[in-house]
Motif scaffolding. Structure first.
Motif, PDB file in Angstrom:
ATOM      1  N   UNK A  74       4.266  -6.141   7.571  1.00 46.56           N
ATOM      2  CA  UNK A  74       3.090  -6.180   6.660  1.00 46.56           C
ATOM      3  C   UNK A  74       1.609  -5.254   7.242  1.00 46.56           C
ATOM      4  N   UNK A  75       1.476  -5.182   8.558  1.00 49.15           N
ATOM      5  CA  UNK A  75       0.699  -4.223   9.024  1.00 49.15           C
ATOM      6  C   UNK A  75       0.893  -2.867   8.547  1.00 49.15           C
ATOM      7  N   UNK A  76       2.292  -2.289   8.122  1.00 49.39           N
ATOM      8  CA  UNK A  76       2.376  -1.007   7.756  1.00 49.39           C
ATOM      9  C   UNK A  76       1.945  -0.998   6.184  1.00 49.39           C
ATOM     10  N   UNK A  77       2.021  -2.052   5.471  1.00 49.00           N
ATOM     11  CA  UNK A  77       1.827  -2.192   4.167  1.00 49.00           C
ATOM     12  C   UNK A  77       0.516  -1.864   3.993  1.00 49.00           C
ATOM     13  N   UNK A  78      -0.540  -2.617   4.805  1.00 51.36           N
ATOM     14  CA  UNK A  78      -1.878  -2.653   4.762  1.00 51.36           C
ATOM     15  C   UNK A  78      -2.440  -1.304   5.339  1.00 51.36           C
ATOM     16  N   UNK A  79      -1.927  -0.595   6.136  1.00 51.82           N
ATOM     17  CA  UNK A  79      -2.348   0.537   6.702  1.00 51.82           C
ATOM     18  C   UNK A  79      -1.853   1.865   5.709  1.00 51.82           C
ATOM     19  N   UNK A  80      -0.751   1.403   4.726  1.00 52.85           N
ATOM     20  CA  UNK A  80      -0.484   2.679   3.674  1.00 52.85           C
ATOM     21  C   UNK A  80      -1.536   2.339   2.544  1.00 52.85           C
ATOM     22  N   UNK A 134      -7.827   8.272   0.708  1.00 52.38           N
ATOM     23  CA  UNK A 134      -7.200   9.614   0.515  1.00 52.38           C
ATOM     24  C   UNK A 134      -7.103  10.383   2.010  1.00 52.38           C
ATOM     25  N   UNK A 135      -6.528   9.667   2.715  1.00 50.80           N
ATOM     26  CA  UNK A 135      -5.956  10.187   4.114  1.00 50.80           C
ATOM     27  C   UNK A 135      -4.492  10.053   4.407  1.00 50.80           C
ATOM     28  N   UNK A 136      -3.892   9.629   3.227  1.00 53.82           N
ATOM     29  CA  UNK A 136      -2.423   9.467   3.341  1.00 53.82           C
ATOM     30  C   UNK A 136      -1.657  10.628   2.824  1.00 53.82           C
ATOM     31  N   UNK A 137      -1.471  11.766   3.928  1.00 48.86           N
ATOM     32  CA  UNK A 137      -0.879  12.953   3.585  1.00 48.86           C
ATOM     33  C   UNK A 137       0.766  12.829   3.664  1.00 48.86           C
TER      34      UNK A 137
END
Length: 201
Positions: free
Chosen positions: A73-79, A86-89
């Motif tokens: 769940x944390x990875x989902x929220x972080x993504x 716009x920081x997800x390279x």
């Protein structure tokens, strides 16, 4: 002369970010309760053999399930957050994706994490093992029961088996293990293994 105009409207894509965040929050809030209602019924349905004296998921299986579900769940929220900012390279996508998949895989593997005791011996399947291990009573080299001493109060701690191949496996001394105590002690005595009691300081 009448002229008629028309407007071409582009169908907007549904924003799934709020949905993902909502699902993630539900996963975090329910991480403590879901393992209790899912692990035991699933394992008893698909893994429990007939005639077992003890069959259960170790306490660590529930903790692993809860932790991995919350981590997913944390990875989902972080993504979602990084994508919105716009920081997800490319590197971020790889890290988030791998972290989510590993967490999800750990949740799935938790269903395959159990142990049991029966007349044939000791059996267990650990978290990252896909094959159940079986040890007959004659394979046991040593059996120990540890006892905790907390402020003068004695209480059972763990039942630890050491097998002839050097492997150790321990059972938490809960009500399930206590119910099988007489059968377990009988088999140990029959195979010449003394149950040693150890007090932990």
């Amino acid at each position: 002369m009448n002229t008629s105009g028309y407007t071409i409207s582009k169908k907007q894509r549904t924003d799934i970010k709020p949905i993902l965040v909502t699902i993630a929050i539900i996963m975090i809030l329910s991480a403590i309760f879901i393992p209790i209602f899912l692990l035991t019924p699933f394992q008893e349905q698909f893994y429990k053999p007939e005639g077992t004296w003890v069959f259960e998921a170790p306490k660590s299986a529930y903790i692993t399930f809860s932790t991995a579900l919350a981590a997913a769940a944390v990875f989902i929220i972080a993504g979602v957050w990084l994508h919105s900012a716009d920081k997800l390279g490319k590197l971020g996508k790889i890290i988030i994706g791998c972290g989510f998949l590993f967490s999800l895989a750990t949740v799935i593997l938790s269903f395959d994490y159990y142990h049991y005791i029966d007349k044939n011996g000791v059996h267990f399947n650990t978290l990252f093992s896909l094959q159940e291990k079986h040890y007959h009573w004659s394979d046991i080299k040593q059996a120990r029961q540890t006892v905790k001493n907390e402020m003068g109060v004695m209480s059972d701690d763990k039942l630890i088996f050491t097998f002839k191949d050097g492997t150790n496996y321990e059972y938490l001394m809960n009500d399930n293990i206590r119910k099988a105590r007489s059968e377990t002690n009988f088999e140990l005595e029959e195979h010449g293994v003394e149950l040693i009691r150890e007090t932990l300081n």
